[in-house]
Scaffold this motif. Structure first.
Motif, PDB file in Angstrom:
ATOM      1  N   LEU A   1      35.769  48.090  28.850  1.00 48.12           N
ATOM      2  CA  LEU A   1      36.317  48.536  30.130  1.00 48.12           C
ATOM      3  C   LEU A   1      36.496  50.053  30.155  1.00 48.12           C
TER       4      LEU A   1
ATOM      5  N   TRP B   1      31.076  40.243  35.345  1.00 46.88           N
ATOM      6  CA  TRP B   1      32.183  40.639  36.223  1.00 46.88           C
ATOM      7  C   TRP B   1      31.698  41.658  37.257  1.00 46.88           C
TER       8      TRP B   1
ATOM      9  N   ASP C   1      39.754  40.340  39.423  1.00 46.62           N
ATOM     10  CA  ASP C   1      38.941  39.560  38.490  1.00 46.62           C
ATOM     11  C   ASP C   1      38.501  38.274  39.210  1.00 46.62           C
TER      12      ASP C   1
ATOM     13  N   GLY D   1      37.780  35.349  37.025  1.00 49.22           N
ATOM     14  CA  GLY D   1      38.681  35.183  35.886  1.00 49.22           C
ATOM     15  C   GLY D   1      38.011  35.484  34.553  1.00 49.22           C
TER      16      GLY D   1
ATOM     17  N   ILE E   1      37.397  38.393  32.904  1.00 52.81           N
ATOM     18  CA  ILE E   1      38.044  39.360  32.023  1.00 52.81           C
ATOM     19  C   ILE E   1      39.267  38.719  31.371  1.00 52.81           C
ATOM     20  N   ALA E   2      40.039  37.979  32.142  1.00 57.40           N
ATOM     21  CA  ALA E   2      41.207  37.289  31.593  1.00 57.40           C
ATOM     22  C   ALA E   2      40.794  36.348  30.461  1.00 57.40           C
TER      23      ALA E   2
ATOM     24  N   TYR F   1      45.432  44.003  31.382  1.00 59.86           N
ATOM     25  CA  TYR F   1      45.060  43.339  30.135  1.00 59.86           C
ATOM     26  C   TYR F   1      44.888  44.273  28.944  1.00 59.86           C
TER      27      TYR F   1
ATOM     28  N   LYS G   1      42.251  32.381  38.703  1.00 59.27           N
ATOM     29  CA  LYS G   1      40.887  32.794  39.009  1.00 59.27           C
ATOM     30  C   LYS G   1      40.792  33.063  40.489  1.00 59.27           C
TER      31      LYS G   1
ATOM     32  N   LEU H   1      42.338  46.452  35.779  1.00 59.77           N
ATOM     33  CA  LEU H   1      42.109  45.525  34.670  1.00 59.77           C
ATOM     34  C   LEU H   1      42.694  46.079  33.373  1.00 59.77           C
TER      35      LEU H   1
END
Length: 90
Positions: A66, A34, A8, A11, A13-14, A55, A3, A51
């Motif tokens: 996204l 976000w 991000d 953190g 989106i993760a 991901y 994070k 991103l």
């Protein structure tokens, strides 16, 4: 990824990609959170691209959110209100 990185910051989106059964609506809410955490002077489009590269799992609702966010940044919009009307008259 930890994070607090530049792409991000919280953190969020993760974490969204780790949640089994997450819905499109929940992903939109996370994306908004976000977006509010991203610095004003940041290149949001480049961050979204990063991103997606990091991901972007095909078929995941966050990937869809996204991708839509990236497309909306790329599409210029007319400003509403008096500013939009004033520009139209010039």
């Amino acid at each position: 990824m930890k994070k607090g990185d530049a792409i991000d910051p919280k953190g969020l989106i993760a974490e969204a990609y780790k949640i089994d059964g997450i819905t499109y609506g929940e992903c939109r809410t996370i994306f908004l959170d976000w977006a509010l955490a991203v610095p004003m002077d940041a290149d949001t489009g480049a961050l979204i691209d990063a991103l997606l590269a990091r991901y972007g799992t095909p078929g995941h609702p966050m990937t869809e959110v996204l991708t839509e966010g990236r497309a909306s940044i790329a599409a210029p919009r007319r400003r509403g209100g008096w500013r939009g009307r004033a520009r139209d008259r010039e």
